[in-house]
Design a protein around this motif. Structure first.
Motif, PDB file in Angstrom:
ATOM      1  N   ARG A   1       0.976  -1.201   0.088  1.00  0.00           N
ATOM      2  CA  ARG A   1       0.015   0.168  -0.069  1.00  0.00           C
ATOM      3  C   ARG A   1       0.800   1.261   0.020  1.00  0.00           C
ATOM      4  O   ARG A   1       0.501   2.026  -0.787  1.00  0.00           O
ATOM      5  CB  ARG A   1      -0.810   0.024   1.265  1.00  0.00           C
ATOM      6  N   GLU A   2       2.061   1.141   0.807  1.00  0.00           N
ATOM      7  CA  GLU A   2       2.763   2.470   0.934  1.00  0.00           C
ATOM      8  C   GLU A   2       4.113   2.154   0.148  1.00  0.00           C
ATOM      9  O   GLU A   2       4.700   3.340   0.212  1.00  0.00           O
ATOM     10  CB  GLU A   2       2.975   2.854   2.286  1.00  0.00           C
ATOM     11  N   ARG A   3       4.371   1.241  -0.330  1.00  0.00           N
ATOM     12  CA  ARG A   3       5.807   1.119  -0.948  1.00  0.00           C
ATOM     13  C   ARG A   3       7.124   1.187  -0.150  1.00  0.00           C
ATOM     14  O   ARG A   3       7.860   0.235  -0.156  1.00  0.00           O
ATOM     15  CB  ARG A   3       6.076   1.981  -2.205  1.00  0.00           C
ATOM     16  N   ARG A   4       7.098   2.239   0.582  1.00  0.00           N
ATOM     17  CA  ARG A   4       8.163   2.174   1.851  1.00  0.00           C
ATOM     18  C   ARG A   4       7.744   3.000   3.154  1.00  0.00           C
ATOM     19  O   ARG A   4       6.675   3.688   2.940  1.00  0.00           O
ATOM     20  CB  ARG A   4       9.277   2.883   1.051  1.00  0.00           C
TER      21      ARG A   4
ATOM     22  N   TYR B   1      15.931  -3.193   5.052  1.00  0.00           N
ATOM     23  CA  TYR B   1      16.368  -2.480   3.830  1.00  0.00           C
ATOM     24  C   TYR B   1      15.124  -2.308   2.978  1.00  0.00           C
ATOM     25  O   TYR B   1      14.944  -1.198   2.416  1.00  0.00           O
ATOM     26  CB  TYR B   1      17.352  -3.122   3.367  1.00  0.00           C
ATOM     27  N   GLU B   2      14.377  -3.373   2.780  1.00  0.00           N
ATOM     28  CA  GLU B   2      13.052  -3.083   1.959  1.00  0.00           C
ATOM     29  C   GLU B   2      12.182  -2.087   2.353  1.00  0.00           C
ATOM     30  O   GLU B   2      11.356  -1.435   1.816  1.00  0.00           O
ATOM     31  CB  GLU B   2      12.377  -4.542   2.075  1.00  0.00           C
ATOM     32  N   LEU B   3      11.941  -1.996   3.730  1.00  0.00           N
ATOM     33  CA  LEU B   3      10.803  -1.178   4.416  1.00  0.00           C
ATOM     34  C   LEU B   3      11.502   0.369   4.076  1.00  0.00           C
ATOM     35  O   LEU B   3      10.599   1.267   3.944  1.00  0.00           O
ATOM     36  CB  LEU B   3      10.663  -1.480   6.110  1.00  0.00           C
ATOM     37  N   LEU B   4      12.950   0.574   4.168  1.00  0.00           N
ATOM     38  CA  LEU B   4      13.502   1.901   3.817  1.00  0.00           C
ATOM     39  C   LEU B   4      13.273   2.119   2.305  1.00  0.00           C
ATOM     40  O   LEU B   4      12.984   3.393   2.212  1.00  0.00           O
ATOM     41  CB  LEU B   4      14.622   1.971   4.371  1.00  0.00           C
TER      42      LEU B   4
ATOM     43  N   GLY C   1      10.950  -7.516  -4.701  1.00  0.00           N
ATOM     44  CA  GLY C   1       9.994  -8.144  -3.732  1.00  0.00           C
ATOM     45  C   GLY C   1      10.270  -9.627  -4.106  1.00  0.00           C
ATOM     46  O   GLY C   1      10.904 -10.489  -4.869  1.00  0.00           O
ATOM     47  N   ALA C   2       9.560 -10.340  -3.037  1.00  0.00           N
ATOM     48  CA  ALA C   2       9.515 -12.042  -3.057  1.00  0.00           C
ATOM     49  C   ALA C   2       9.252 -12.531  -4.370  1.00  0.00           C
ATOM     50  O   ALA C   2       8.257 -12.254  -5.103  1.00  0.00           O
ATOM     51  CB  ALA C   2       8.533 -12.532  -2.213  1.00  0.00           C
ATOM     52  N   VAL C   3      10.105 -13.633  -4.840  1.00  0.00           N
ATOM     53  CA  VAL C   3      10.047 -14.016  -6.096  1.00  0.00           C
ATOM     54  C   VAL C   3       9.241 -15.270  -5.856  1.00  0.00           C
ATOM     55  O   VAL C   3       9.800 -16.119  -5.295  1.00  0.00           O
ATOM     56  CB  VAL C   3      11.362 -14.640  -6.891  1.00  0.00           C
ATOM     57  N   PRO C   4       8.163 -15.753  -6.660  1.00  0.00           N
ATOM     58  CA  PRO C   4       7.387 -16.991  -6.304  1.00  0.00           C
ATOM     59  C   PRO C   4       8.252 -18.137  -7.123  1.00  0.00           C
ATOM     60  O   PRO C   4       8.685 -17.956  -8.102  1.00  0.00           O
ATOM     61  CB  PRO C   4       6.161 -16.735  -6.978  1.00  0.00           C
TER      62      PRO C   4
END
Length: 414
Positions: free
Chosen positions: A98-101, A205-208, A313-316
């Motif tokens: 929703r917010e990307r970071r 790191y991903e959150l930032l 992001g996560a790779v399925p």
């Protein structure tokens, strides 16, 4: 439709589905619960059932404000289920989508909560092995923390370990989600507490940044980067926070902090992060990595024409799965890359620093540039040789008769 789970629980409604099983909203003797019912093929595995029973004491004894507690483990006929506390809220992946970071203060507060939960688990001898935003729940009913963050709880303890039986994985499989896997797991070493620290630093790191430090493109390329690359700096964050990230993303497990140290250090940084807006950073290009893996089949569906490609992001890794399963459970198995794939070159190119606009070594673009350069050098050599012969003919007093076999008179191109 309601169904019984063992003798004490009733499952009323499906909350979500994932690769390991289905999560139900249920009812037990003490009120509402979340019931994770594992897949039938898992429940029919006698080796896994035995492991499930052996892990019961460790999982049931894990109590902490930042851990979703396992209340019970049920083995009943074909049913194999974990009964957990029900958290009224959402997961961290949903908030990221929703917010990307997030603002640095909120991101650090959430990760500090998870680090505290991991510290309790590690003290009890439990390694999570699949720390990722999908497994972090945000309690929307509790009070707000620093930066407006909700209390974070880590869930799905024990699921990766239960599934990771020797018969299932042997020496050539990996359990986990590629974006968050520590290098030692990629290289086939046994997972210890430090793998959770690496994964949690990846989450921070991903959150930032809005993307993971080594993710994007083909899963094999993602795993390769964990082993061969250094983390790309994030501009705009205090140096103290950056150094903490770098330490916890170290390739050597012994260089990383313990969970208790990470939680304490993060909370010390919260005052200097107050009021900072989310970072404004560009997502790295993964074109070269995708070109380097162009001949390797990619699991899962191929995007339709015009459909945007998910870069980060996560790779399925499960064919037909989507990156955003409704309950975000993506425990999977995959092949460990061979040594030559991890060594670099066309099949193992690390994202090494390079000048702006320069092609990445080993990429298709790099190979094309190399071919053009060689062709140019060859043509130049022929022209120079021809010019030399012409000059000699023009200045020589005794002009020789050209040989009949003109093919043999052409100077060799070095």
């Amino acid at each position: 439709m309601a169904r019984r789970i063992g003798s004490r629980y009733t499952a009323h409604q499906i909350l979500g589905r994932g690769s390991a099983g289905t999560v139900w909203l249920g009812e037990g003797p003490d009120g509402p619960v979340a019931i994770k019912l594992l897949r039938e093929d898992l429940s029919s595995d006698q080796e896994l059932v035995g492991r499930f029973v052996r892990e019961r004491t460790a999982l049931l004894g894990l109590e902490h404000p930042h851990v979703v507690s396992v209340r019970d483990l049920v083995v009943d006929g074909n049913d194999l289920a974990l009964v957990m506390d029900l958290v009224r809220g959402t997961d961290l992946r949903t908030r990221l989508d929703r917010e990307r970071r997030l603002a640095p203060e909120a991101a650090v507060a959430i990760v500090a909560d998870v680090a505290d939960g991991l510290a309790a688990a590690h003290a009890a001898g439990v390694v999570h092995r699949d720390v990722k935003p999908e497994n972090v729940l945000l309690d929307m009913q509790g009070p707000l923390g620093p930066g407006g963050s909700h209390r974070a709880l880590l869930t799905d303890f024990g699921v990766a370990k239960l599934i990771d039986t020797p018969r299932r994985t042997r020496a050539t499989k990996i359990i986990g989600t590629p974006d968050y896997l520590a290098p030692e797991i990629v290289e086939g070493l046994p997972p210890r507490a430090s793998v959770d620290i690496y994964a949690l630093a990846t989450v921070l790191y991903e959150l930032l940044a809005g993307f993971t430090p080594f993710g994007g493109g083909h899963p094999g390329a993602v795993l390769r980067r964990h082993v061969t690359e250094t983390v790309v700096p994030l501009p705009g964050i205090p140096d103290e926070l950056w150094q903490l990230l770098v330490q916890c993303l170290a390739k050597a497990p012994a260089s990383r902090l313990r969970a208790s140290e990470l939680g304490a250090r993060l909370r010390e940084l919260l005052p200097m992060l107050a009021g900072m807006p989310p970072l404004d950073v560009d997502e790295p290009d993964t074109e070269a990595e995708e070109e380097a893996a162009e001949d390797v089949p990619v699991p899962g569906p191929v995007p339709a024409a015009g459909e945007p490609v998910r870069r980060r992001g996560a790779v399925p890794l499960v064919p037909g799965a989507k990156p955003s399963d409704s309950n975000r459970d993506t425990h999977t198995s995959m092949r460990v890359p061979a040594p030559d794939e991890l060594a670099g070159g066309a099949r193992g190119t690390a994202r090494a620093p390079r000048a702006a606009g320069a092609p990445r070594p080993g990429s298709a673009r790099n190979r094309a540039v190399t071919r053009r350069r060689r062709l140019t050098l060859a043509v130049a050599a022929v022209l120079l040789a021809t010019a030399g012969v012409g000059t000699w003919l023009a200045t020589s007093d005794d002009t020789p008769t050209p040989p009949e076999d003109t093919h043999n008179s052409t100077p060799a191109v070095p």
